[in-house]
Design a protein around this motif. Sequence first.
Motif, mmCIF file in Angstrom:
data_model
loop_
_atom_site.group_PDB
_atom_site.id
_atom_site.type_symbol
_atom_site.label_atom_id
_atom_site.label_comp_id
_atom_site.label_asym_id
_atom_site.label_seq_id
_atom_site.Cartn_x
_atom_site.Cartn_y
_atom_site.Cartn_z
ATOM 1 N N SER A 404 -4.004 1.699 39.932
ATOM 2 C CA SER A 404 -5.431 1.591 39.659
ATOM 3 C C SER A 404 -6.064 2.968 39.535
ATOM 4 N N LEU A 405 -7.103 3.046 38.696
ATOM 5 C CA LEU A 405 -7.825 4.304 38.532
ATOM 6 C C LEU A 405 -8.503 4.742 39.824
ATOM 7 N N SER A 406 -8.666 3.816 40.749
ATOM 8 C CA SER A 406 -9.265 4.187 42.035
ATOM 9 C C SER A 406 -8.401 5.194 42.794
ATOM 10 N N ASP A 407 -7.090 5.234 42.470
ATOM 11 C CA ASP A 407 -6.223 6.215 43.128
ATOM 12 C C ASP A 407 -6.636 7.637 42.798
ATOM 13 N N LEU A 408 -7.195 7.840 41.606
ATOM 14 C CA LEU A 408 -7.628 9.181 41.223
ATOM 15 C C LEU A 408 -8.799 9.665 42.076
ATOM 16 N N GLN A 409 -9.480 8.737 42.715
ATOM 17 C CA GLN A 409 -10.624 9.108 43.534
ATOM 18 C C GLN A 409 -10.232 9.513 44.948
ATOM 19 N N SER A 410 -8.970 9.266 45.341
ATOM 20 C CA SER A 410 -8.566 9.559 46.717
ATOM 21 C C SER A 410 -7.370 10.498 46.802
ATOM 22 N N ARG A 446 -15.340 12.444 39.706
ATOM 23 C CA ARG A 446 -15.034 12.846 41.084
ATOM 24 C C ARG A 446 -15.406 14.315 41.308
ATOM 25 N N CYS A 447 -15.186 15.166 40.308
ATOM 26 C CA CYS A 447 -15.540 16.584 40.443
ATOM 27 C C CYS A 447 -17.039 16.758 40.653
ATOM 28 N N ARG A 448 -17.824 15.946 39.988
ATOM 29 C CA ARG A 448 -19.282 16.080 40.128
ATOM 30 C C ARG A 448 -19.763 15.581 41.481
ATOM 31 N N ARG A 449 -19.031 14.624 42.054
ATOM 32 C CA ARG A 449 -19.405 14.160 43.395
ATOM 33 C C ARG A 449 -18.927 15.129 44.465
ATOM 34 N N ASP A 450 -17.813 15.799 44.197
ATOM 35 C CA ASP A 450 -17.235 16.723 45.173
ATOM 36 C C ASP A 450 -17.101 18.107 44.529
ATOM 37 N N PRO A 451 -18.061 19.013 44.726
ATOM 38 C CA PRO A 451 -18.015 20.329 44.073
ATOM 39 C C PRO A 451 -16.769 21.142 44.412
ATOM 40 N N LYS A 452 -16.124 20.866 45.564
ATOM 41 C CA LYS A 452 -14.937 21.631 45.951
ATOM 42 C C LYS A 452 -13.668 21.122 45.268
ATOM 43 N N PHE A 453 -13.753 19.964 44.651
ATOM 44 C CA PHE A 453 -12.589 19.363 44.001
ATOM 45 C C PHE A 453 -12.479 19.890 42.568
ATOM 46 N N PRO A 455 -9.361 19.698 39.811
ATOM 47 C CA PRO A 455 -7.981 19.467 39.338
ATOM 48 C C PRO A 455 -7.768 20.058 37.943
ATOM 49 N N GLN A 456 -7.922 21.382 37.833
ATOM 50 C CA GLN A 456 -7.833 22.022 36.517
ATOM 51 C C GLN A 456 -6.482 21.777 35.858
ATOM 52 N N SER A 457 -5.423 21.839 36.636
ATOM 53 C CA SER A 457 -4.081 21.665 36.077
ATOM 54 C C SER A 457 -3.911 20.287 35.448
ATOM 55 N N ALA A 458 -4.405 19.244 36.127
ATOM 56 C CA ALA A 458 -4.282 17.884 35.595
ATOM 57 C C ALA A 458 -5.097 17.716 34.319
ATOM 58 N N LEU A 459 -6.307 18.266 34.299
ATOM 59 C CA LEU A 459 -7.151 18.157 33.107
ATOM 60 C C LEU A 459 -6.537 18.885 31.918
#
Length: 728
Positions: A404-410, A446-453, A455-459
Amino acid sequence: MAALCEELTLCGLTVSGVSSLQGVEAAGDDDRVLVTEAGRTVTLYKVSDQRPLGSWSVKQGQRVTCPAVYNSTTEECVVVHDDKVLRIWKKEDVRLDKVFKTTLSAEVCRIHSLPGAEPLVLFRRGAVRYLDTLLPDPRQEIENVLTQEEAIIWSQMFVEDGQPLVMFITEKVPDLYVNVWKARFRVPLRYKLQAIQEESHVLNFTANVKKNAASLLILYSTGKVRQSLVPLVESSDRSEIVLSLSSLLQLSEPVDSGAMTLLDDSHLATLTPSATKQKDLLCIWNVSFQTMQECKEFSQRTTHQLWNYHNTLYVPRGSKLRVLRYICEPSSLASALGKAADSHRSALNSVPIVSWGTVTESKTTPGKRSKKADSAPSHLTDDVSVQSRRGEDSGDGGCAFEVSLSDLQSASEMEISALVRKAMSSLTLPEFQITAGKMGQALVDRCRRDPKFNPQSALITLIETRKLSYSLCPDLMPFGLERSDVRLLQCCLRRFIDVPEAVMCSCLKMFLSTGDDILCDAILKTASAESYIEVEEEASDIADNPKEPPAGSVIQNGFSPGGAEDDSCDIQTPNRAAQKAEKKTACPVSLKRAVLLNTIVTAAYSESCLLPHLKDLTSDQVLLFLSYLLFLYKICNQQLTLSLPGKEKLSVTQVIDWMNLLLDANFTVLVVLPKAKPLIRYLQKCVHYQMKLYSELNKIEGSLCELKRLQRPCEDNGRYSIEVLELY
């Protein structure tokens, strides 16, 4: 199953509103179309680059009366203006009034052309001729097949059994007739369409041809699509045959206008207004099961014109021509009901990846889990469901799962990178395009909700697949601008083909103004630029203090920084010792900033759309960018090359085009800015000496042409000879 993949703007239209275009025709290959506007202009476009390859216009007072077509056998374009005047030209021709022209004896309705087939000319009174038979005798008599009360309202060309065929619909109020022309027919076939009393009026037609029969689809204002089978076999019976109509599809509501086109044997695209009359709907239907597969809403009304070539739809919307790519899979009941194992709608909600536990396993029996799978992290296995089809297709016998895409959020950044890589290896086009867009959007959210997150490599992994586009994830580049992530923005500009000019200009402003501390931390590939950029620690800005060599020095390709008042046209070449002794020109920007600016220079853009946004640059940004472009131009001249080394394929033509854009957008500012005057004066001298070079080349060309025209007796000089031509 059918789905829309991506959307982009091909070009702007000079006329917006009803019938803004006369036609869009395929032009030789899958990536080129010929666009005829409702007026005087015909333009050839390369779709992937979103830029014109050539444009032609008839004279003021003349009017193009049928869409231009491309003759693939001769690689020529053909158009008719003022009903009877035929013009034929090649892409290299610049002016339409200088190309081949002839006047026909009858008015033309349409010219039809298909790859590998000779174009056919359909006249208004129903006669059909091969284009080749008209050119030797354009004034030949054309017979009248139709009566004065009968008019052609639709026509299309097909190839059946290797022979071209033209089907056209005529209207003789209140009746409709189907006419079929084929070269081997002694007399064109003619049928009458069954009259449907409850249907108010006909809006559009589309058709496809199979062996000995054609399927004709008709859209009525009641929202109903009806079908009729048209026989393509000659009959000795000359009595009038009435074609029956059967109901094929019912749209959601009655419509007052609309268009439709067949995508394949099972899928139909319709473009109709919605109930509010303020929006239009582009829908893809499965006609075998009467189900809607895809629907796109246009906030701005269209002209209800629709063309389809090479899995691409063309829709005029407002003052722009939009391009929408689509895919169609073989029709089945499972896909029609959205229950197929690989349906695109399931891909919107889940990301299929290879199982963590079965990547290294040899073979797994159904229903049995490996020990490695049991030890996988719980948040990656709680929502997993087996997809047996993918497991059967995999070469190593391993099963594939959906997460599920929800995994990307955790998940952590490291886990996300691994998840993206595994998803990449298990997905195929176009399934991956939709899924990649959803994954990118989920990560940005998720990046916008968490400024410290971050994932540049994944993007970047998603971007580098070349399957992601700006349209699929429109929030990705704005997020990169917010975070000042120059590496992410550079990857997007290099891989996306549909970046809006406004976003591109925002990236340019960031690249010009970003601090050196951010650039130092950015991981950029600079190897290709290092071969021609040598940055000095204390290099002065050319815009502030342009270094002009002595007036007597001359550089190759006509580039000389001598005084503009010097009228000498003697172009000399310095010796090698002088070249080596000359100090290499200092780059006005750092190496990493230069690499980023190269990405902008090589990106695709539309000049008319980009110019307004370039006016937002500050004067310092304009001067810095213009100085860097001048540096690249000087490097090309010094190295006697039209392109610089590296994967960017940076050419001198692109550099000059960007110089022109900057000067056009900011000329007034540069003229009144004191510190810009040395730079402008320097550019003026470059142009002056380039003009002198081309003047000398034109003289040589003229002399060679005159020598070629000389009638000299042919002399046998043997198998090898050297001849000297004295020009002066």
